[in-house]
Scaffold this motif. Sequence first.
Motif, PDB file in Angstrom:
ATOM      1  N   GLY A 107       8.475  12.815  -4.875  1.00 59.98           N
ATOM      2  CA  GLY A 107       7.501  12.597  -5.940  1.00 59.98           C
ATOM      3  C   GLY A 107       6.179  12.034  -5.458  1.00 59.98           C
ATOM      4  N   GLY A 108       6.050  11.822  -4.154  1.00 61.79           N
ATOM      5  CA  GLY A 108       4.798  11.291  -3.608  1.00 61.79           C
ATOM      6  C   GLY A 108       4.575   9.823  -3.893  1.00 61.79           C
ATOM      7  N   GLU A 109       5.661   9.088  -4.165  1.00 62.44           N
ATOM      8  CA  GLU A 109       5.541   7.664  -4.478  1.00 62.44           C
ATOM      9  C   GLU A 109       5.519   6.824  -3.199  1.00 62.44           C
ATOM     10  OE1 GLU A 109       8.023   6.167  -7.738  1.00 62.44           O
ATOM     11  OE2 GLU A 109       8.594   8.262  -8.078  1.00 62.44           O
ATOM     12  N   LEU A 110       4.438   6.947  -2.458  1.00 58.78           N
ATOM     13  CA  LEU A 110       4.255   6.176  -1.233  1.00 58.78           C
ATOM     14  C   LEU A 110       3.243   5.064  -1.494  1.00 58.78           C
ATOM     15  CD1 LEU A 110       3.910   9.123   1.294  1.00 58.78           C
ATOM     16  CD2 LEU A 110       5.954   7.787   0.814  1.00 58.78           C
ATOM     17  N   ALA A 111       3.466   3.929  -0.877  1.00 61.84           N
ATOM     18  CA  ALA A 111       2.528   2.806  -1.015  1.00 61.84           C
ATOM     19  C   ALA A 111       1.303   3.066  -0.138  1.00 61.84           C
ATOM     20  CB  ALA A 111       3.221   1.512  -0.602  1.00 61.84           C
ATOM     21  N   PHE A 112       0.305   2.223  -0.273  1.00 62.34           N
ATOM     22  CA  PHE A 112      -0.928   2.361   0.510  1.00 62.34           C
ATOM     23  C   PHE A 112      -0.662   2.358   2.006  1.00 62.34           C
ATOM     24  CE2 PHE A 112      -0.181  -2.122   0.419  1.00 62.34           C
ATOM     25  CZ  PHE A 112      -0.633  -2.588   1.635  1.00 62.34           C
ATOM     26  N   ASP A 113       0.436   1.719   2.429  1.00 62.22           N
ATOM     27  CA  ASP A 113       0.756   1.633   3.853  1.00 62.22           C
ATOM     28  C   ASP A 113       1.626   2.791   4.336  1.00 62.22           C
ATOM     29  OD1 ASP A 113       3.150   0.982   2.625  1.00 62.22           O
ATOM     30  OD2 ASP A 113       3.309  -1.019   3.501  1.00 62.22           O
ATOM     31  N   GLY A 114       1.924   3.747   3.444  1.00 63.42           N
ATOM     32  CA  GLY A 114       2.720   4.906   3.815  1.00 63.42           C
ATOM     33  C   GLY A 114       4.216   4.704   3.693  1.00 63.42           C
TER      34      GLY A 114
END
Length: 83
Positions: free
Chosen positions: A58-65
């Motif tokens: 779902g592309g739910e990655l944080a700013f740090d990947g």
Amino acid sequence: MRLVTLSGRIMENSHHTLIVMRDGSTCQAVCVVNDSAIGDIRSKLTTLERIASRKLDGGELAFDGHIWITASDLPERTDAVPH
């Protein structure tokens, strides 16, 4: 994608547990917030892998990947006894 935990790649600190997961040649860092509601991380690896896979798809990655998992991401327990 179906992420699975790499053997020996679980690192705990006081705030979160870092788990390195892989699907084929793709590696992904997954951080699980240390919370008493989550409990023992190692006993929930299958569930955490499923959640991480869903979040990655779902592309739910944080700013740090990284993928971050909190107690709110866990399914509600159906075996809990109401008080």
